[in-house]
Scaffold this motif. Sequence first.
Motif, mmCIF file in Angstrom:
data_model
loop_
_atom_site.group_PDB
_atom_site.id
_atom_site.type_symbol
_atom_site.label_atom_id
_atom_site.label_comp_id
_atom_site.label_asym_id
_atom_site.label_seq_id
_atom_site.Cartn_x
_atom_site.Cartn_y
_atom_site.Cartn_z
ATOM 1 N N LEU A 97 -6.447 4.153 -9.576
ATOM 2 C CA LEU A 97 -7.174 5.395 -9.786
ATOM 3 C C LEU A 97 -8.775 3.945 -9.688
ATOM 4 N N ASN A 98 -7.940 2.807 -10.987
ATOM 5 C CA ASN A 98 -9.695 2.684 -11.464
ATOM 6 C C ASN A 98 -9.565 0.821 -9.899
ATOM 7 N N ASN A 99 -8.853 0.980 -9.879
ATOM 8 C CA ASN A 99 -9.086 -0.157 -8.304
ATOM 9 C C ASN A 99 -8.516 -0.043 -6.262
ATOM 10 N N MET A 100 -9.606 1.508 -6.289
ATOM 11 C CA MET A 100 -9.285 1.810 -5.529
ATOM 12 C C MET A 100 -10.641 0.251 -4.353
ATOM 13 N N ASN A 101 -11.290 -0.742 -5.619
ATOM 14 C CA ASN A 101 -12.546 -1.212 -4.528
ATOM 15 C C ASN A 101 -11.287 -2.367 -3.879
ATOM 16 N N GLN A 102 -10.722 -3.129 -5.333
ATOM 17 C CA GLN A 102 -9.790 -4.242 -4.990
ATOM 18 C C GLN A 102 -8.464 -4.072 -3.629
ATOM 19 N N THR A 103 -9.074 -3.817 -2.516
ATOM 20 C CA THR A 103 -7.760 -3.427 -1.431
ATOM 21 C C THR A 103 -6.286 -4.487 -2.298
ATOM 22 N N SER A 104 -6.435 -6.036 -2.189
ATOM 23 C CA SER A 104 -5.276 -6.900 -2.422
ATOM 24 C C SER A 104 -4.639 -6.419 -3.523
ATOM 25 N N LYS A 105 -5.265 -6.244 -4.433
ATOM 26 C CA LYS A 105 -4.878 -5.508 -5.926
ATOM 27 C C LYS A 105 -3.894 -3.961 -5.307
ATOM 28 N N VAL A 106 -4.221 -3.292 -4.361
ATOM 29 C CA VAL A 106 -3.662 -2.105 -4.657
ATOM 30 C C VAL A 106 -2.582 -2.029 -3.195
ATOM 31 N N GLN A 107 -2.482 -3.437 -2.345
ATOM 32 C CA GLN A 107 -1.301 -3.632 -1.433
ATOM 33 C C GLN A 107 -0.488 -4.165 -2.367
ATOM 34 N N ALA A 108 -1.213 -4.694 -3.690
ATOM 35 C CA ALA A 108 0.427 -6.198 -4.123
ATOM 36 C C ALA A 108 0.828 -4.806 -5.095
ATOM 37 N N MET A 109 0.129 -3.191 -5.377
ATOM 38 C CA MET A 109 0.685 -2.485 -5.687
ATOM 39 C C MET A 109 2.296 -1.373 -5.843
ATOM 40 N N VAL A 110 1.659 -1.078 -4.201
ATOM 41 C CA VAL A 110 2.049 -1.105 -3.195
ATOM 42 C C VAL A 110 3.462 -1.564 -3.180
ATOM 43 N N ASP A 111 3.383 -2.956 -3.047
ATOM 44 C CA ASP A 111 4.398 -4.030 -2.711
ATOM 45 C C ASP A 111 5.728 -4.049 -3.579
ATOM 46 N N PRO B 110 -6.812 3.888 5.278
ATOM 47 C CA PRO B 110 -6.098 2.939 5.413
ATOM 48 C C PRO B 110 -6.390 1.614 4.422
ATOM 49 N N LEU B 111 -5.795 2.282 2.783
ATOM 50 C CA LEU B 111 -6.469 0.806 1.768
ATOM 51 C C LEU B 111 -5.652 -0.546 1.912
ATOM 52 N N ALA B 112 -4.109 0.583 1.703
ATOM 53 C CA ALA B 112 -3.255 -0.384 1.536
ATOM 54 C C ALA B 112 -1.639 0.413 2.194
ATOM 55 N N SER B 113 -0.417 -0.083 2.831
ATOM 56 C CA SER B 113 0.313 0.440 2.939
ATOM 57 C C SER B 113 1.804 -0.469 3.251
ATOM 58 N N ASN B 114 2.952 -0.041 2.511
ATOM 59 C CA ASN B 114 4.545 -0.330 3.097
ATOM 60 C C ASN B 114 4.537 -0.808 4.680
ATOM 61 N N LEU B 115 3.755 -0.219 5.192
ATOM 62 C CA LEU B 115 3.828 -0.534 7.095
ATOM 63 C C LEU B 115 2.723 -0.245 7.313
ATOM 64 N N PRO B 116 2.550 -1.854 8.535
ATOM 65 C CA PRO B 116 1.486 -2.408 8.961
ATOM 66 C C PRO B 116 0.896 -2.223 9.444
ATOM 67 N N GLU B 117 1.681 -0.441 11.114
ATOM 68 C CA GLU B 117 1.088 0.249 11.548
ATOM 69 C C GLU B 117 0.296 1.165 11.022
ATOM 70 N N GLN B 118 0.516 1.657 9.849
ATOM 71 C CA GLN B 118 -0.529 2.738 9.092
ATOM 72 C C GLN B 118 -2.133 1.723 8.861
ATOM 73 N N LEU B 119 -1.669 1.246 8.531
ATOM 74 C CA LEU B 119 -3.188 0.551 8.896
ATOM 75 C C LEU B 119 -4.279 0.103 9.913
ATOM 76 N N LYS B 120 -3.681 0.652 10.869
ATOM 77 C CA LYS B 120 -4.468 0.565 11.916
ATOM 78 C C LYS B 120 -5.003 1.863 12.427
ATOM 79 N N TYR B 121 -4.017 2.974 11.377
ATOM 80 C CA TYR B 121 -5.116 4.519 12.023
ATOM 81 C C TYR B 121 -5.854 5.362 10.650
ATOM 82 N N ARG B 122 -7.096 5.620 10.817
ATOM 83 C CA ARG B 122 -7.695 6.234 9.427
ATOM 84 C C ARG B 122 -7.411 8.119 9.787
ATOM 85 N N LEU B 123 -7.870 8.738 8.961
ATOM 86 C CA LEU B 123 -7.194 10.322 9.408
ATOM 87 C C LEU B 123 -8.809 11.240 9.398
ATOM 88 N N SER B 124 -8.676 11.478 10.198
ATOM 89 C CA SER B 124 -10.434 12.060 10.176
ATOM 90 C C SER B 124 -9.998 13.556 10.530
#
Length: 421
Positions: free
Chosen positions: A41-55, A79-93
């Motif tokens: 919640l408090n790290n939404m601006n830090q993409t790499s930190k969120v990705q690390a938490m996902v991993d 998409p901010l972070a995901s374990n599946l790289p292809e999910q990072l390509k698409y936004r939800l509109s």
Amino acid sequence: MIPGILVLNTFWWASKSQLESDNTLRNYTILNTTSFAAGILNNMNQTSKVQAMVDSLIAEDSSIQELTVYKYDGMYLNPLASNLPEQLKYRLSDLDSIPAWQSKSTTFSFAGTAKDGKEVRTGNVTFPILDSNQNSLGLIVSVYTFADSDARQVNTFNLSIIILFAAVTIIVLLLVNYLRLIESSVSLDKLREVDKMKDDFISMASHELRTPLTAIKGFASMLLEGRGASFDESGRHYLEVIMGSTTGLEGLVNEMLDVSRIEQGRLEFRFEPIPVSHAVQQVVDQLQFPANEKGLSLVHQPLDPDLNLNLDASRFRQILFNIIGNAVKYTEAGSVTVSYTQTAKLLTIQVQDTGIGMSEEDAKKLFSKFYRIKTEKTKEITGTGLGLWITKQLIEKMHGHIQLTSKVGEGSVFLISFPKV
Ligand code: ADP
């Protein structure tokens, strides 16, 4: 009915356990996603930190198939972070089509995906990320696979089917056995009934036969003595045949009566002191004639004349007649000897012959009802096979005991023991 109840119980238990397991999985996935959301919640601006938490969560929990975090930019969910790289390509509109986003609350649904050619159940959690003022910041989409827990469920179910099958088989076998037991007890009852009818019939027939037989025998004997009418040679011969046959028939009727009395427990004994040697001598004297006719020597080695046994006189005579009579009947040449041995408590009467003898196997069955030994030597000798059975019963009812040793072609020894007075 019992096997039916067991089957129903197993299936009811299986479906209940599936429901409980689904509930637990659902709660677990929602709880897991909620605690992950609190972390980012408090790290939404830090993409790499969120990705690390996902991993890190993906590494910790192998049941998570997909974990994607979206961030809201005012119009879309990117998409901010995901374990599946292809999910990072698409936004939800099309945000209107996401119920969790609309309702600002977590949604959960079961779905299925194909994995290694098999259909695997998944649990899909969509979790809206809200700040303390309930403003939407983003969305977490996570997909959990239930392959392991479903496999465990299937294994448990298979195991209970095996146990169910074994239990039903055992119950069916027990049931079959029980039915067989009922069947055999019913046929046993029927058998007893038929046996009783047979006993009653023998008893009735023997009684009914005895009266006319006695009359025929009496009148034939009077005619033979020359009373009432006189006969020529052939007339006398016919009368002798009638006498012989009626005597034989009388013996059979008496044996049948004894059998039915013994079987119905109607036999009565009048115990009194019997001078044994004297009683044996009387029987030996009576059998001397048939023994002489066959050229046999019938010998009695007498005993102290004062030695008495407590027995029923007429039943004791019957026993002696049967055993000594059989010895004469089944001996072709040689001798029949009656002698005694005694101990402090027992007197044993020994009847030894040099007759046809018998095998060990026949000797074992000899005291059974209607048992007759069928050999070339016995086929011409008539008899009922009842005598020894009756004899054994009489001896035992007078507290005695009978034993036999025999050898084919060499002869037999019958030992009758009674307790001394
Ligand atoms: P039955 O003489 O009327 O046949 P028993 O019950 O008295 O009936 O005897 C049964 C069978 O035992 C006889 O048929 C005979 O084969 C055999 N048996 C009895 N006594 C002797 C004996 N002393 N020697 C050989 N066989 C005997």
